[in-house]
Motif scaffolding. Sequence first.
Motif, PDB file in Angstrom:
ATOM      1  N   PRO A  13     -10.330  -7.698 -12.729  1.00 17.80           N
ATOM      2  CA  PRO A  13      -8.922  -8.082 -12.636  1.00 17.80           C
ATOM      3  C   PRO A  13      -8.430  -7.968 -11.199  1.00 17.80           C
ATOM      4  CG  PRO A  13      -9.112  -5.864 -13.508  1.00 17.80           C
ATOM      5  CD  PRO A  13     -10.510  -6.383 -13.363  1.00 17.80           C
ATOM      6  N   VAL A  14      -7.310  -8.644 -10.916  1.00 18.73           N
ATOM      7  CA  VAL A  14      -6.795  -8.572  -9.557  1.00 18.73           C
ATOM      8  C   VAL A  14      -5.455  -7.854  -9.466  1.00 18.73           C
ATOM      9  CG1 VAL A  14      -8.009 -10.576  -8.661  1.00 18.73           C
ATOM     10  CG2 VAL A  14      -5.783 -10.875  -9.728  1.00 18.73           C
ATOM     11  N   ASP A  15      -4.920  -7.440 -10.604  1.00 19.61           N
ATOM     12  CA  ASP A  15      -3.679  -6.674 -10.487  1.00 19.61           C
ATOM     13  C   ASP A  15      -3.515  -5.718 -11.655  1.00 19.61           C
ATOM     14  OD1 ASP A  15      -3.284  -8.613 -12.340  1.00 19.61           O
ATOM     15  OD2 ASP A  15      -1.244  -9.097 -11.741  1.00 19.61           O
ATOM     16  N   VAL A  16      -2.647  -4.753 -11.478  1.00 22.09           N
ATOM     17  CA  VAL A  16      -2.302  -3.845 -12.568  1.00 22.09           C
ATOM     18  C   VAL A  16      -0.799  -3.902 -12.753  1.00 22.09           C
ATOM     19  CG1 VAL A  16      -4.225  -2.233 -12.376  1.00 22.09           C
ATOM     20  CG2 VAL A  16      -2.225  -1.906 -10.942  1.00 22.09           C
ATOM     21  N   LYS A  17      -0.380  -3.556 -13.942  1.00 24.73           N
ATOM     22  CA  LYS A  17       1.050  -3.609 -14.237  1.00 24.73           C
ATOM     23  C   LYS A  17       1.736  -2.411 -13.574  1.00 24.73           C
ATOM     24  CE  LYS A  17       3.936  -4.544 -18.205  1.00 24.73           C
ATOM     25  NZ  LYS A  17       4.843  -5.382 -17.449  1.00 24.73           N
ATOM     26  N   VAL A  55       0.847  -1.195   0.000  1.00 21.83           N
ATOM     27  CA  VAL A  55       0.000   0.000   0.000  1.00 21.83           C
ATOM     28  C   VAL A  55       0.885   1.249   0.000  1.00 21.83           C
ATOM     29  CG1 VAL A  55      -1.651   1.333   1.366  1.00 21.83           C
ATOM     30  CG2 VAL A  55      -1.978  -1.098   1.095  1.00 21.83           C
ATOM     31  N   GLY A  56       1.959   1.216   0.772  1.00 23.23           N
ATOM     32  CA  GLY A  56       2.866   2.359   0.814  1.00 23.23           C
ATOM     33  C   GLY A  56       3.433   2.683  -0.550  1.00 23.23           C
ATOM     34  N   ILE A  57       3.936   1.663  -1.229  1.00 23.97           N
ATOM     35  CA  ILE A  57       4.506   1.865  -2.561  1.00 23.97           C
ATOM     36  C   ILE A  57       3.429   2.359  -3.525  1.00 23.97           C
ATOM     37  CG2 ILE A  57       5.582   0.695  -4.528  1.00 23.97           C
ATOM     38  CD1 ILE A  57       7.572   0.746  -2.399  1.00 23.97           C
ATOM     39  N   GLU A  58       2.254   1.766  -3.420  1.00 22.36           N
ATOM     40  CA  GLU A  58       1.166   2.174  -4.317  1.00 22.36           C
ATOM     41  C   GLU A  58       0.785   3.631  -4.090  1.00 22.36           C
ATOM     42  OE1 GLU A  58      -1.469  -0.825  -3.124  1.00 22.36           O
ATOM     43  OE2 GLU A  58      -0.485  -2.352  -4.354  1.00 22.36           O
ATOM     44  N   GLN A  59       0.821   4.056  -2.854  1.00 26.16           N
ATOM     45  CA  GLN A  59       0.496   5.450  -2.571  1.00 26.16           C
ATOM     46  C   GLN A  59       1.554   6.388  -3.152  1.00 26.16           C
ATOM     47  OE1 GLN A  59      -2.130   6.946  -0.898  1.00 26.16           O
ATOM     48  NE2 GLN A  59      -3.186   4.999  -0.870  1.00 26.16           N
ATOM     49  N   ILE A  60       2.809   5.994  -3.032  1.00 26.77           N
ATOM     50  CA  ILE A  60       3.865   6.847  -3.573  1.00 26.77           C
ATOM     51  C   ILE A  60       3.762   6.902  -5.095  1.00 26.77           C
ATOM     52  CG2 ILE A  60       6.356   7.128  -3.853  1.00 26.77           C
ATOM     53  CD1 ILE A  60       6.690   5.794  -1.130  1.00 26.77           C
ATOM     54  N   MET A  61       3.538   5.758  -5.714  1.00 33.82           N
ATOM     55  CA  MET A  61       3.540   5.700  -7.174  1.00 33.82           C
ATOM     56  C   MET A  61       2.170   5.978  -7.773  1.00 33.82           C
ATOM     57  SD  MET A  61       5.983   2.388  -7.623  1.00 33.82           S
ATOM     58  CE  MET A  61       6.087   2.432  -9.397  1.00 33.82           C
ATOM     59  N   LYS A  62       1.192   6.268  -6.946  1.00 31.39           N
ATOM     60  CA  LYS A  62      -0.168   6.569  -7.389  1.00 31.39           C
ATOM     61  C   LYS A  62      -0.741   5.458  -8.269  1.00 31.39           C
ATOM     62  CE  LYS A  62       0.033  11.265  -6.333  1.00 31.39           C
ATOM     63  NZ  LYS A  62       1.081  10.922  -5.384  1.00 31.39           N
ATOM     64  N   ILE A  63      -0.666   4.252  -7.749  1.00 31.01           N
ATOM     65  CA  ILE A  63      -1.232   3.116  -8.480  1.00 31.01           C
ATOM     66  C   ILE A  63      -2.625   2.861  -7.936  1.00 31.01           C
ATOM     67  CG2 ILE A  63      -0.998   0.637  -8.948  1.00 31.01           C
ATOM     68  CD1 ILE A  63       2.030   1.054  -8.355  1.00 31.01           C
ATOM     69  N   ASP A  64      -3.576   2.682  -8.838  1.00 28.44           N
ATOM     70  CA  ASP A  64      -4.917   2.349  -8.389  1.00 28.44           C
ATOM     71  C   ASP A  64      -5.091   0.848  -8.417  1.00 28.44           C
ATOM     72  OD1 ASP A  64      -6.483   4.405  -7.462  1.00 28.44           O
ATOM     73  OD2 ASP A  64      -6.617   5.302  -9.469  1.00 28.44           O
ATOM     74  N   VAL A  65      -5.295   0.282  -7.276  1.00 28.52           N
ATOM     75  CA  VAL A  65      -5.435  -1.167  -7.187  1.00 28.52           C
ATOM     76  C   VAL A  65      -6.876  -1.543  -7.515  1.00 28.52           C
ATOM     77  CG1 VAL A  65      -5.208  -3.129  -5.636  1.00 28.52           C
ATOM     78  CG2 VAL A  65      -3.656  -1.203  -5.436  1.00 28.52           C
ATOM     79  N   PRO A  66      -7.073  -2.567  -8.364  1.00 23.59           N
ATOM     80  CA  PRO A  66      -8.439  -2.966  -8.717  1.00 23.59           C
ATOM     81  C   PRO A  66      -9.257  -3.350  -7.488  1.00 23.59           C
ATOM     82  CG  PRO A  66      -6.834  -4.152 -10.033  1.00 23.59           C
ATOM     83  CD  PRO A  66      -6.060  -3.374  -9.040  1.00 23.59           C
ATOM     84  N   GLU A  67     -10.553  -3.101  -7.600  1.00 25.64           N
ATOM     85  CA  GLU A  67     -11.491  -3.389  -6.510  1.00 25.64           C
ATOM     86  C   GLU A  67     -11.352  -4.807  -5.960  1.00 25.64           C
ATOM     87  OE1 GLU A  67     -14.838  -1.553  -5.073  1.00 25.64           O
ATOM     88  OE2 GLU A  67     -12.858  -0.645  -5.094  1.00 25.64           O
ATOM     89  N   ARG A  68     -11.349  -5.751  -6.899  1.00 28.60           N
ATOM     90  CA  ARG A  68     -11.357  -7.145  -6.449  1.00 28.60           C
ATOM     91  C   ARG A  68     -10.135  -7.449  -5.590  1.00 28.60           C
ATOM     92  NH1 ARG A  68     -14.268 -11.772  -7.652  1.00 28.60           N
ATOM     93  NH2 ARG A  68     -13.149 -13.679  -7.196  1.00 28.60           N
ATOM     94  N   ALA A  69      -9.006  -6.899  -5.996  1.00 27.74           N
ATOM     95  CA  ALA A  69      -7.785  -7.117  -5.218  1.00 27.74           C
ATOM     96  C   ALA A  69      -7.927  -6.524  -3.824  1.00 27.74           C
ATOM     97  CB  ALA A  69      -6.595  -6.504  -5.946  1.00 27.74           C
TER      98      ALA A  69
END
Lengths: 122, 359, 128
Positions: free
Chosen positions: B279-283, B78-92
Amino acid sequence: MTIGLQTIKPIEVSRLIGEVETLKNAGYRLAAISCVKVGEVFEINYSFDKEYELENLRITVTGDTEVPSITGMYWGAFVYENEMHDLFGIQVRGMNIDFKGTFIRTAIKYPFSVTTAKGEKP
Amino acid sequence: MTKQIVVPFGPQHPVLPEPIHLDLVLEDERVVDVIPSIGYIHRGFEKLVEKREFTEYTYVAERTCGICSFIHGMTYCVGIEQIMKIDVPERAQYLRTIWSEYSRLHSHLLWLGLFADSFGFENLFMNAWRIRERVLDVFEQTTGGRVIQGSCKIGGVRRDITNEKLDEMAKGLDVLDREMQELTNVFLHDATVKHRLRNVGIISRNDAYMTGAVGPTARGSGVAIDMRKLGYGAYGKLNFQMVTDSCGDCYSRCLVRSKELFASTDLIRQAIKKIPDGPVDVKVTGAPDGEYFTRAEQPRGELVHYIKGNGTKFLVRSRIRTPTLTNIPPLIKMLQGCELADVPVIVLSIDPCISCTER
Amino acid sequence: MTFFEMTKTALRTILSRPATILYPAQAAKKTGLSRGHVTIDPARCISCGTCQRKCPAQAILISKEAKTWQIDRFRCVVCNSCVDTCPVKCLFMDTQYSAPATAKGVEVVAITYVKPVKPPAGKTESTG
Ligand code: SF4
Ligand code: SF4
């Protein structure tokens, strides 16, 4: 999506005690003290939490600066301050329980105070 | 004045699953002061971040703890995703929530067992662990690992759970609920157990808050903090009641954890009902540049991961502040003034996880 | 407040079968997804070294010259990272845990992959 509010406020070492006092009086709880080595200096983040909002005070010090202890206000801060001393070699003045480097017993003295080359294989 | 003597407690002690050392200053049978020391098993995980790519560090972060491993991995992601502004799919997000709650079940059941052991109720210990086995089975069936799940990655999760499997899990929860009810009845209503835990290791609300208690240790004293209320994962979309109790003794902490078991099964049920398809992940491309403090609720309390990246594949710092580290000062407050014979029970009542404290 | 709260559970436990299994006489539990140990199909490995770089435990060592793929099972933390990242998918996760051993050591597998002869320039190579 952002999760919770967090702010970082850089301050001078000399103003640390005063700022922490203000936060304590405002009812903040100490969440963590994290030390980071950035280049040649150390950044120390004092994180406080109230109602799920994270307030960070950041001081930037060199290795030989003495940092005042905040254990006078937050009694439990000694765990972080001893850890900071044992791992990074930051000198903390006036801790309520000073382990003098034996809180975390490490084989190498102040192991986190040196930066290994990035990505170098051991 | 009575003579003071110092009794060392730990690092090896029958009730301690992991090494922590306490110097107990005694006056007769009464503990007047306690000096803790840790550092027997410092592994230097945080340093490893400088030598591993940030994507691989997920697996390292996960191994911080052998009980709430999933939540460690997730918090880091979650920390990395917040820094890189990645939107994680709902299902994940939902899957992460489901696995987190199973971790909580697993951890609390483990703790109930150890706690029973600490006051000498071996039979109850075995029962708690037998129920826990069901939770571990679910983990193994869905992620491939009983203890280290390894199913979280930056940008989503590594494995999907089929909807059929989710339904099956929901059915399993009913069995689990029934068994846990029977188990927690013993903890909460049995006269002997109650007698052993009531008014032992009391910490006031104010002391708990000011010394930085988190999780069930804080909630047992009436401090209502639960990081799940931040709404990471799918927690924002599910509703749950925070469990608190106001007495601040060992019984309260036991009560909070016992009731949280049912809050967790309820959360899992809600999540299974609401989980969307997709989907459960993003690139993930690029590297993190920036810093973030992620906070998540572990079974033991608030976990803080501080991550700082500099735009390369190697992070500058990953600081993991585990709940037990900040629960040590409240523990000392609890121990001051207690009887020597109560020390093992009180130490266990904060659910100490020393290995993750020392990363 | 009640007494003998545990009795019912205890009696039932006495009368039912044990919750544990008689390992090793009886096989341990396994599921289709269980992570046991990593195996390689040496006929397909292209010695690219991705698995070595992506291994958080640095358990894998590839030697391009000697054409070997080497794994230290005592270092491997069975995280599945190598299996996920191998570009030609020649690594697999077996559900069986690695057998106990009395000495530490590495397992060396000779890579038998032969690079196909490049088709005439202009076309991209396709790997199987
Ligand atoms: S096993 Fe896969 S990743 Fe490793 S060198 Fe061979 S082809 Fe590359
Ligand atoms: S499973 Fe993980 S630790 Fe084991 S060899 Fe593969 S990448 Fe390395």
